[in-house]
Design a protein around this motif. Structure first.
Motif, PDB file in Angstrom:
ATOM      1  N   ALA A  18      35.014  30.340  47.577  1.00 15.09           N
ATOM      2  CA  ALA A  18      36.472  30.700  48.092  1.00 15.09           C
ATOM      3  C   ALA A  18      37.313  30.723  46.916  1.00 15.09           C
ATOM      4  N   LEU A  19      37.217  29.853  45.916  1.00 18.94           N
ATOM      5  CA  LEU A  19      38.049  29.623  44.614  1.00 18.94           C
ATOM      6  C   LEU A  19      38.159  31.216  44.115  1.00 18.94           C
ATOM      7  N   TYR A  20      36.671  31.591  43.994  1.00 12.95           N
ATOM      8  CA  TYR A  20      36.556  32.858  43.092  1.00 12.95           C
ATOM      9  C   TYR A  20      37.251  34.027  44.085  1.00 12.95           C
ATOM     10  N   VAL A  21      36.908  34.089  45.427  1.00 14.93           N
ATOM     11  CA  VAL A  21      37.637  35.000  46.200  1.00 14.93           C
ATOM     12  C   VAL A  21      39.169  35.103  46.015  1.00 14.93           C
ATOM     13  N   TRP A  22      39.816  33.690  45.964  1.00 10.74           N
ATOM     14  CA  TRP A  22      41.118  33.632  45.832  1.00 10.74           C
ATOM     15  C   TRP A  22      41.677  34.284  44.581  1.00 10.74           C
ATOM     16  N   GLN A  23      41.066  33.809  43.412  1.00  9.29           N
ATOM     17  CA  GLN A  23      41.264  34.460  42.066  1.00  9.29           C
ATOM     18  C   GLN A  23      41.384  35.900  41.950  1.00  9.29           C
ATOM     19  N   ILE A  24      40.160  36.423  42.403  1.00 14.84           N
ATOM     20  CA  ILE A  24      39.929  37.738  42.457  1.00 14.84           C
ATOM     21  C   ILE A  24      40.829  38.635  43.073  1.00 14.84           C
ATOM     22  N   GLY A  25      41.163  38.189  44.637  1.00 15.42           N
ATOM     23  CA  GLY A  25      41.889  38.712  45.338  1.00 15.42           C
ATOM     24  C   GLY A  25      43.607  38.739  44.823  1.00 15.42           C
ATOM     25  N   THR A  26      43.974  37.654  44.170  1.00 15.50           N
ATOM     26  CA  THR A  26      45.308  37.776  43.656  1.00 15.50           C
ATOM     27  C   THR A  26      45.378  38.803  42.716  1.00 15.50           C
ATOM     28  N   ARG A  27      44.422  38.836  41.875  1.00 13.04           N
ATOM     29  CA  ARG A  27      44.424  39.921  40.682  1.00 13.04           C
ATOM     30  C   ARG A  27      44.358  41.083  41.240  1.00 13.04           C
ATOM     31  N   SER A  28      43.471  41.437  42.278  1.00  8.14           N
ATOM     32  CA  SER A  28      43.354  42.807  42.574  1.00  8.14           C
ATOM     33  C   SER A  28      44.821  43.057  43.643  1.00  8.14           C
ATOM     34  N   PHE A  29      45.320  42.219  44.254  1.00 14.95           N
ATOM     35  CA  PHE A  29      46.770  42.706  44.906  1.00 14.95           C
ATOM     36  C   PHE A  29      47.745  42.837  44.090  1.00 14.95           C
ATOM     37  N   LEU A  31      47.051  44.275  41.038  1.00 16.60           N
ATOM     38  CA  LEU A  31      46.609  45.627  40.688  1.00 16.60           C
ATOM     39  C   LEU A  31      47.335  46.669  41.718  1.00 16.60           C
ATOM     40  N   VAL A  32      46.922  46.399  42.890  1.00 15.85           N
ATOM     41  CA  VAL A  32      47.375  47.248  43.859  1.00 15.85           C
ATOM     42  C   VAL A  32      48.810  47.396  44.011  1.00 15.85           C
ATOM     43  N   GLY A  33      49.601  46.278  43.917  1.00 19.78           N
ATOM     44  CA  GLY A  33      50.972  46.117  43.801  1.00 19.78           C
ATOM     45  C   GLY A  33      51.796  47.025  42.734  1.00 19.78           C
ATOM     46  N   THR A  34      50.932  47.348  41.683  1.00 19.93           N
ATOM     47  CA  THR A  34      51.763  48.391  40.613  1.00 19.93           C
ATOM     48  C   THR A  34      52.184  49.667  41.041  1.00 19.93           C
ATOM     49  N   GLY A  35      51.246  50.210  42.079  1.00 19.60           N
ATOM     50  CA  GLY A  35      51.642  51.400  42.388  1.00 19.60           C
ATOM     51  C   GLY A  35      50.982  52.608  41.674  1.00 19.60           C
ATOM     52  N   GLU A  36      50.362  52.157  40.527  1.00 20.47           N
ATOM     53  CA  GLU A  36      49.763  53.301  39.608  1.00 20.47           C
ATOM     54  C   GLU A  36      48.393  53.816  40.322  1.00 20.47           C
ATOM     55  N   ALA A  39      45.313  52.067  38.744  1.00 17.44           N
ATOM     56  CA  ALA A  39      45.297  50.486  39.076  1.00 17.44           C
ATOM     57  C   ALA A  39      44.852  50.117  40.342  1.00 17.44           C
ATOM     58  N   VAL A  40      45.597  50.998  41.321  1.00 19.26           N
ATOM     59  CA  VAL A  40      45.189  50.933  42.783  1.00 19.26           C
ATOM     60  C   VAL A  40      43.996  50.986  42.965  1.00 19.26           C
ATOM     61  N   LEU A  41      43.195  51.876  42.478  1.00 19.46           N
ATOM     62  CA  LEU A  41      41.976  52.096  42.911  1.00 19.46           C
ATOM     63  C   LEU A  41      40.867  50.944  42.481  1.00 19.46           C
ATOM     64  N   ILE A  42      41.229  50.616  41.028  1.00 23.75           N
ATOM     65  CA  ILE A  42      40.659  49.355  40.485  1.00 23.75           C
ATOM     66  C   ILE A  42      40.579  48.224  41.523  1.00 23.75           C
ATOM     67  N   GLY A  43      41.922  47.932  41.619  1.00 24.34           N
ATOM     68  CA  GLY A  43      42.278  46.761  42.694  1.00 24.34           C
ATOM     69  C   GLY A  43      41.562  46.777  43.843  1.00 24.34           C
ATOM     70  N   LEU A  44      41.410  48.082  44.585  1.00 24.84           N
ATOM     71  CA  LEU A  44      40.614  48.081  45.721  1.00 24.84           C
ATOM     72  C   LEU A  44      39.196  47.873  45.347  1.00 24.84           C
ATOM     73  N   ALA A  45      38.635  48.589  44.315  1.00 23.74           N
ATOM     74  CA  ALA A  45      37.341  48.467  44.006  1.00 23.74           C
ATOM     75  C   ALA A  45      36.856  47.116  43.680  1.00 23.74           C
ATOM     76  N   VAL A  46      37.618  46.440  43.136  1.00 24.62           N
ATOM     77  CA  VAL A  46      37.277  44.758  42.943  1.00 24.62           C
ATOM     78  C   VAL A  46      37.371  43.951  44.210  1.00 24.62           C
ATOM     79  N   LEU A  47      37.938  44.418  44.998  1.00 23.87           N
ATOM     80  CA  LEU A  47      38.063  43.519  46.187  1.00 23.87           C
ATOM     81  C   LEU A  47      36.782  43.768  47.037  1.00 23.87           C
ATOM     82  N   LEU A  48      36.225  44.848  46.662  1.00 24.43           N
ATOM     83  CA  LEU A  48      34.852  44.970  47.562  1.00 24.43           C
ATOM     84  C   LEU A  48      33.781  43.786  47.222  1.00 24.43           C
ATOM     85  N   VAL A  49      33.533  43.715  46.058  1.00 29.82           N
ATOM     86  CA  VAL A  49      32.527  42.688  45.504  1.00 29.82           C
ATOM     87  C   VAL A  49      33.121  41.260  46.325  1.00 29.82           C
TER      88      VAL A  49
END
Length: 154
Positions: A18-29, A31-36, A39-49
């Motif tokens: 749960a701690l790992y998911v929270w940490q990865i999730g905040t960083r992924s979001f 990246l997605v929030g940058t709009g680039e 970065a959006v693709l990387i953020g979404l891909a990282v959320l899959l794991v």
């Protein structure tokens, strides 16, 4: 009520996940929030794991809880598998005895293919024969039959 070591370990590992998911999730979001686009693709891909990890852990928790309910049900009826097979001085189960126990467990499943209890016993026979993959598959089959029979409460 006694707390089992396995349960404590499972809860601890789930908390770490749960701690790992929270940490990865905040960083992924972030990246997605940058709009680039990259970065959006990387953020979404990282959320899959972590999403895959959460799904697999949830599946294992469901299996573990169902197996415990099955064990409680069998214990209440006095039908839990008994580990009374002869062992070597090193603690390994005698192969011939395990094979003999497996044959009787397999025959019970053949005689009652829709019996979750027979498949539960088969899982332990597979385990005694050191076939962990088939033991796990038999436990999954037993759990599926148990839930299908509506035996979901303790």
């Amino acid at each position: 009520m006694t707390v089992r070591k396995g349960l404590v370990g499972a809860v601890a590992l789930t908390a770490l996940l749960a701690l790992y998911v929270w940490q990865i999730g905040t960083r992924s979001f972030a990246l997605v929030g940058t709009g680039e686009p990259v970065a959006v693709l990387i953020g979404l891909a990282v959320l899959l794991v972590p999403a895959l990890a959460v799904g697999l852990i949830a599946r294992e928790w469901q299996l573990g809880l169902t197996v415990q309910r099955m064990a409680d049900d069998l214990a209440g009826r006095g039908e839990l598998p008994v580990d009374d097979l002869p062992r070597s001085p090193g603690g390994r189960i005698d192969r011939e005895a395990a094979d003999s126990a497996f044959v009787s467990a397999r025959t019970a499943v053949e005689d009652a293919p829709d019996s979750w209890a027979a498949r539960y016993h088969l899982a332990f026979a597979y385990d005694a024969a050191r076939d962990r993959r088939r033991a796990r598959a038999a436990l999954r089959d037993a759990a599926r039959l148990y839930r299908a029979a509506g035996r979901t409460e303790g």
